[in-house]
Design a protein around this motif. Structure first.
Motif, mmCIF file in Angstrom:
data_model
loop_
_atom_site.group_PDB
_atom_site.id
_atom_site.type_symbol
_atom_site.label_atom_id
_atom_site.label_comp_id
_atom_site.label_asym_id
_atom_site.label_seq_id
_atom_site.Cartn_x
_atom_site.Cartn_y
_atom_site.Cartn_z
ATOM 1 N N MET A 1 0.830 -1.191 0.000
ATOM 2 C CA MET A 1 0.000 0.000 0.000
ATOM 3 C C MET A 1 0.879 1.262 0.000
ATOM 4 N N MET A 2 1.847 1.191 0.801
ATOM 5 C CA MET A 2 2.751 2.325 0.834
ATOM 6 C C MET A 2 3.486 2.491 -0.493
ATOM 7 N N LEU A 3 3.797 1.355 -1.083
ATOM 8 C CA LEU A 3 4.460 1.411 -2.377
ATOM 9 C C LEU A 3 3.548 2.021 -3.428
ATOM 10 N N ARG A 4 2.296 1.651 -3.375
ATOM 11 C CA ARG A 4 1.358 2.210 -4.344
ATOM 12 C C ARG A 4 1.229 3.756 -4.140
ATOM 13 N N LEU A 5 1.129 4.072 -2.898
ATOM 14 C CA LEU A 5 1.007 5.503 -2.635
ATOM 15 C C LEU A 5 2.237 6.276 -3.156
ATOM 16 N N LEU A 6 3.371 5.710 -2.904
ATOM 17 C CA LEU A 6 4.589 6.365 -3.361
ATOM 18 C C LEU A 6 4.630 6.427 -4.882
ATOM 19 N N HIS A 7 4.243 5.322 -5.491
ATOM 20 C CA HIS A 7 4.231 5.278 -6.944
ATOM 21 C C HIS A 7 3.255 6.300 -7.521
ATOM 22 N N ARG A 8 2.121 6.445 -6.860
ATOM 23 C CA ARG A 8 1.144 7.409 -7.355
ATOM 24 C C ARG A 8 1.669 8.858 -7.197
ATOM 25 N N ILE A 9 2.320 9.052 -6.102
ATOM 26 C CA ILE A 9 2.862 10.413 -5.912
ATOM 27 C C ILE A 9 3.899 10.734 -6.975
ATOM 28 N N LEU A 10 4.759 9.735 -7.235
ATOM 29 C CA LEU A 10 5.794 9.976 -8.224
ATOM 30 C C LEU A 10 5.225 10.138 -9.623
ATOM 31 N N LYS A 11 4.145 9.533 -9.884
ATOM 32 C CA LYS A 11 3.536 9.643 -11.205
ATOM 33 C C LYS A 11 2.667 10.903 -11.338
ATOM 34 N N ASP A 12 2.359 11.486 -10.217
ATOM 35 C CA ASP A 12 1.468 12.641 -10.253
ATOM 36 C C ASP A 12 2.248 13.878 -10.709
ATOM 37 N N ARG A 13 1.872 14.511 -11.795
ATOM 38 C CA ARG A 13 2.565 15.696 -12.330
ATOM 39 C C ARG A 13 1.923 17.015 -11.883
ATOM 40 N N ARG A 14 0.874 16.935 -11.187
ATOM 41 C CA ARG A 14 0.200 18.148 -10.764
ATOM 42 C C ARG A 14 1.039 18.898 -9.698
ATOM 43 N N ALA A 15 1.096 20.232 -9.805
ATOM 44 C CA ALA A 15 1.782 21.092 -8.821
ATOM 45 C C ALA A 15 3.273 20.817 -8.725
ATOM 46 N N ALA A 16 3.792 20.222 -9.826
ATOM 47 C CA ALA A 16 5.234 19.937 -9.776
ATOM 48 C C ALA A 16 6.042 21.241 -9.694
ATOM 49 N N THR A 17 5.585 22.236 -10.415
ATOM 50 C CA THR A 17 6.325 23.510 -10.412
ATOM 51 C C THR A 17 6.365 24.133 -9.023
ATOM 52 N N ALA A 18 5.266 23.967 -8.358
ATOM 53 C CA ALA A 18 5.214 24.545 -7.004
ATOM 54 C C ALA A 18 6.283 23.943 -6.125
ATOM 55 N N VAL A 19 6.470 22.704 -6.321
ATOM 56 C CA VAL A 19 7.490 22.052 -5.498
ATOM 57 C C VAL A 19 8.869 22.582 -5.856
ATOM 58 N N ILE A 20 9.063 22.651 -7.169
ATOM 59 C CA ILE A 20 10.375 23.129 -7.604
ATOM 60 C C ILE A 20 10.624 24.550 -7.101
ATOM 61 N N ILE A 21 9.576 25.337 -7.266
ATOM 62 C CA ILE A 21 9.731 26.725 -6.798
ATOM 63 C C ILE A 21 9.971 26.770 -5.302
ATOM 64 N N ALA A 22 9.215 25.901 -4.628
ATOM 65 C CA ALA A 22 9.388 25.857 -3.173
ATOM 66 C C ALA A 22 10.820 25.511 -2.825
ATOM 67 N N LEU A 23 11.340 24.585 -3.584
ATOM 68 C CA LEU A 23 12.701 24.180 -3.287
ATOM 69 C C LEU A 23 13.717 25.233 -3.741
ATOM 70 N N MET A 24 13.406 25.937 -4.829
ATOM 71 C CA MET A 24 14.394 26.846 -5.411
ATOM 72 C C MET A 24 14.254 28.281 -4.941
ATOM 73 N N THR A 25 13.185 28.581 -4.275
ATOM 74 C CA THR A 25 12.938 29.982 -3.913
ATOM 75 C C THR A 25 14.080 30.580 -3.103
ATOM 76 N N THR A 26 14.437 29.885 -2.074
ATOM 77 C CA THR A 26 15.487 30.426 -1.207
ATOM 78 C C THR A 26 16.803 30.616 -1.960
ATOM 79 N N PRO A 27 17.266 29.586 -2.682
ATOM 80 C CA PRO A 27 18.501 29.822 -3.448
ATOM 81 C C PRO A 27 18.356 30.927 -4.475
#
Lengths: 225, 743
Positions: free
Chosen positions: B1-27
């Protein structure tokens, strides 16, 4: 957002670079003016000017416009559009005299001139600095007192250069108004000395008078002051 | 179950930019901020560097000119304050200024007062003379980068140096000698030495340097010399003029702020007046005892001390050699020297090295030390704006001086004067009421240059200071009591002319009075050091007047004019104020017995004024006036005779002056504080630091020449000479040394 950040960063970088260029422009111009050696000597062997190029009474601005043209090259790659350049010179032509021998004290006298130019290095006749007034060249030169004055004695000189540049930047594509950058540079004329002061005699003529009135029986005298 | 959840998260492309921005904002923010802040830092460094450079250059330039560390400090500090104004908008700026001065090896370079340096280390090269270091420290508060680095510190330093000495002595002196009289003498100029603080030492006469050992420098060539200072390649004295005439140019090295003093050299120490031409001391042959008459002289009057083979011989009165008669009328040591001489290899006499006594003008001439009390302020030639229209010319009357009467003179002491308080140092011009003689005229001294009109207060002529010094008038025939009268303070002139042909000190003449030259050892054939001294002559001939002529001196054919003096005499009652008279009102015979109305002598080399006689005289202003006094002895380039009757002998009054090293008189500092001879140039020194260069007339007389009444041997206007001295056109830091540069 990233685009804004990039543009903003570039804009600020460009602004500072422009400001740095303008600072170098003003400083270079001031130093070039300060190195102008007097060449004009009249038939009597008397140096005709006592400040770098023009005086308040006579002189030519040709040299200044040439220097301006040279300094503009230093602005590249920025165009000099909207640039204004003002150069003023203040020279002490007569030292302050304390009251002595019955003669009232006199303040120091200054010769000041200002030449303003536009982006084409053509003279404009404007007086951006102003030779008098609370923010004028003389005030800037002499400061608040003798010890804080850059013009410390007879013949001393200060050259003040004020350069302004309209900086539209990227935002200028959108906004109608452009930011105005201003830099002020000062320099002391390298050849400033009391020996360059003209029309100043070494010994000011005393103003005291000797008066006599005589009658048939004698004379009376007054030592007038 | 955890594997499926992880797999789904990795396959999910929604809000990917937000994450990147979140990660890159400070730098990104840090990077952007760093770019901005570093740009700002760069701009600030640029501005700050320019500010310290400009300040250091300004300070070093000011140091070079003013020779004062405090001035250099002030200039640099103020220049930095102004130049760094832009940086101060966004940074906290502090600065330090330090100065350094290394005058070693450079003549007359001084460092002045110490600066108020708040710096501790000055990194100046050893070869520099003046150096200013400006350091600045700025602290910039970062903006976006402040998250990481709160602030940035900037430290910039600039060192500017000046290796130039700002010497202005490269120019030429333009002197035009007017020889008169035949007592040989000369005037030299020298730079007054300065102490370590730059203050002139008027009582210090520099030793001639090795370059002076050259015939072109006149008698000073015989003085002991010292090594020239570094960088000096010419004599540190310049021969301004000799009374034998001639003109020329010379150079001397001096700093801009150095006063120039004048030394007086007496060649002959005795009057050598010939019947028809002058004799040159160098023509005497001591070995043979023959005085060679190289000219066409039929006689001469003089006194010679000749040192030969260790024996000093005195050539007294009556020496006749080859048809030449020697007369004596000089003291062994007059005021400025004597004639001790020795033969050279060619058996020609040259002045003995100890005999050419030169004195510092600022200290010695016209009394010692020069004070208003002893030297008698020469009244300024500036009177009320009084003009005299004479013919087509307008004369400007500058001073009105009393003319002493011709008979029955009684001069009383000062009783009162007005105003009651005079500036310090002034000898008051007294109220003469009650003591001034009744039948008197008042002299109005005027000067005139042909075809030129000078408005009061704005003209360059007449000179600012002139010779309105009424001692004894020549017209009084010497009847004025010989006394130290406190009225004018002047000593009287020689009351008796030389009367050659008699015996003793004053052969055949009347009793000698104050100014008459006297001597010791009259008739002796050898003298000793102790004998070789002054006798009791209280007064002796004075020698020197410096008359400022201003600038832009009129010239004729390139030869500067000297002031013309001519005056006229009118009865005191002839004019009231504002009246217009005519020549019939002029009583020329009263006070201008020799010249009266007719002669108007022009300046040197200028004949335009010859014969100028006003057709009418209009006097405006205060009156009545008497315009009187011819130029002395027929040359209007000389001061009026009243000027020149001035006698003071410091040696005879127990005051010894400053002599050249090797001279035979010691220094003897006076407790009296002298006045500033630059501020009072008639007393001995001038400054050559203005442009156009000022000119001066130098009048001098070394020792009484034979003279006819009413001209006396102490009459400065009669003999010996006057010369015009124009300061060199001043240089600037660019001509005698480079301007201040960044090190």
């Amino acid at each position: 957002m990233l685009l804004i950040l990039v543009i903003g960063t570039l804009e600020v970088l460009m602004l500072y670079r422009t400001e740095e260029k303008l600072n170098a422009f003003a400083g270079s111009f001031a130093q070039m003016v300060s190195l102008q050696e007097i060449a004009a000597v009249n038939a009597s062997g008397v140096v005709a000017t006592h400040s770098p190029v023009p005086t308040s009474n006579s002189g030519t601005t040709t040299g200044l416009t040439d220097l301006c043209a040279g300094a503009v090259y230093g602005l590249q790659p920025f165009p000099p559009n909207g640039m204004t350049l003002a150069v003023a010179s203040v020279t002490e032509t007569a030292a302050a005299q304390a009251a002595s021998q019955g003669v009232a004290a006199t303040p120091a006298l200054y010769d000041e001139w200002e030449v303003d130019m536009n982006s084409s290095c053509a003279t404009t006749g404007a007086q951006a600095i102003g030779t008098t007034g609370s923010n004028g060249a003389v005030t800037l030169a002499i400061g608040s007192g003798a010890s804080s004055s850059m013009v410390q004695g007879l013949g001393d000189n200060i050259i003040i250069v004020r350069a302004s540049l309209q900086y539209p930047g990227i935002l200028g594509l959108i906004l109608s108004s452009a930011q105005t950058l201003t830099q002020t540079a000062v320099a002391r004329w390298r050849y400033a000395s009391s020996t360059n002061v003209t029309n100043v005699t070494a010994t000011p003529a005393p103003s005291s008078t000797l008066e006599f009135s005589c009658s048939g029986t004698g004379c009376a005298s007054n030592y007038g002051v | 179950m955890m594997l499926r959840l992880l797999h789904r998260i990795l396959k999910d492309r929604r809000a990917a930019t937000a994450v990147i921005i979140a990660l890159m904002t400070t730098p990104l923010v840090i990077s952007g901020g760093a770019a901005v802040d570093f740009s700002r830092l760069s701009a600030a460094r640029s501005q700050l560097q320019y500010a310290v450079d400009a300040a250091a250059l300004a300070g070093a330039g000011a140091y070079q000119v003013n020779k004062d560390g405090t001035v250099a400090y002030n200039v640099a500090a103020t220049a930095f304050s102004t130049a760094s104004g832009a940086v101060r908008y966004y940074a906290a700026v502090s600065s330090t200024v330090a100065t350094s001065c290394n005058p070693s090896g450079v003549p007359n370079v001084t460092c002045g007062t110490s600066s108020a340096s708040n710096g501790t280390t000055v990194n100046c090269p050893a070869t520099t003379i003046y150096c200013v270091q400006v350091s600045a420290h700025a602290v910039l508060q970062n903006s976006l980068l402040a998250i990481v680095i709160p602030s940035e510190a900037l430290n910039v330093t600039s060192v500017a140096q000046s290796t130039g000495t700002n010497s202005v002595g490269a120019g030429n002196f333009h002197h035009v000698g007017v020889g008169y009289g035949s007592d040989l003498s000369a005037i030299y100029a020298y730079a007054v030495p300065t102490d370590s603080a730059g203050n002139p030492e008027y009582n210090n006469v520099p030793a001639p340097n090795s370059y002076c050992a050259n015939a072109s420098f006149g008698p000073i060539q015989y003085e002991p010399t010292t090594a020239a200072a570094n960088g000096v390649s010419t004599c540190n004295y310049v021969l301004i003029g000799e009374n034998s005439g001639g003109s020329g140019t010379g150079t001397i090295a001096f700093q801009q702020s150095d006063p120039l003093g004048f030394t007086f050299v007496n060649y002959s120490g005795g009057t050598i007046t010939s019947g028809t031409s002058d004799l040159d001391t160098t023509s005497f042959n001591a070995a043979s005892g023959v005085v060679t008459n190289t000219g066409s002289a039929t006689h001469f009057t003089g006194e010679l001390y000749v040192t030969n083979a260790g024996v000093t011989q005195y050539f007294p009165t009556g020496e006749v050699v080859g048809g030449t008669t020697l007369y004596a009328n000089c003291p062994a040591h007059n005021l400025y020297g004597s004639i001790n001489a020795y033969p050279n290899a060619n058996n020609n006499l040259v002045p003995y090295q100890d005999s050419i006594n030169t004195y510092a003008s600022g200290w010695e001439l016209l009394g010692y030390p020069p004070t208003h009390g002893t030297n008698h302020y020469l009244l300024p030639f500036l009177g009320p704006a009084t003009s005299i229209t004479a013919g087509s010319a307008t004369l400007t009357v500058r001073a009105i001086c009393p003319q002493w009467p011709t008979t029955g003179t009684t001069i009383a002491a000062t009783t009162s004067f007005s105003p009651s308080s005079l500036p310090a140092g002034y000898t008051p011009v007294t109220n003469m009421s009650g003591s001034f003689p009744t039948a008197s005229n008042v002299a109005v001294y005027s000067t005139y240059y042909p075809d030129q009109t000078y408005a009061s207060g704005s003209g360059v002529f007449p000179p600012a200071v002139a010779a309105c010094t009424p001692a004894t008038s020549s017209a009084d025939s010497g009847v004025t009591p010989a006394s130290d009268n406190p009225w004018w303070g002047w000593s009287p002139p020689n009351a008796s002319a030389m009367d050659p042909g008699g015996a003793g000190e004053n052969p055949g003449g009347a009793a000698l009075t104050n100014c008459t030259a006297t001597k010791l050892n009259s008739g002796a054939t050898a003298i000793t050091a102790t004998q070789n001294s002054l006798q009791t002559s209280k007064y002796n001939d004075c020698a020197f007047i410096i008359q400022p002529l201003g600038t832009n001196v009129p010239s004729n054919g390139g030869v500067p004019d000297l002031p013309d003096y001519y005056t006229y005499s009118v009865s005191p009652s002839a004019f009231a104020a504002g009246t217009t008279g005519n020549p019939s009102n002029i009583i020329s015979s009263q006070t201008a017995p020799l010249y009266g109305m007719t002669p108007v002598y022009d300046g040197i080399g200028n004949s335009n004024a010859a014969g100028y006689v006003p057709a009418s005289v209009t006097i405006t202003g205060m009156g009545p006036y008497t315009i009187t006094e011819p130029p002395a002895y027929g040359r209007d380039a000389y001061p009026p005779e009243d000027t020149s009757h001035q006698c003071y002998n410091p040696q005879a009054n127990g005051i010894n002056g400053s002599l050249l090293p090797g001279s035979d008189q010691p220094n003897n500092d006076s407790p009296v504080t002298p006045i500033d001879p630059v501020a009072n140039p008639e007393l001995g020194a001038v400054l050559c630091n203005s442009n156009p260069p000022p000119a001066y007339a130098l009048f001098w007389n070394d020792m009484g020449a034979w003279a006819q009444p009413p001209h006396y041997n102490d009459d400065l206007g009669y003999a010996n000479a006057v010369t015009e001295f124009t300061c060199p056109t001043p240089g600037n830091p660019g001509t005698s040394g480079p301007p201040a540069l960044i090190y």
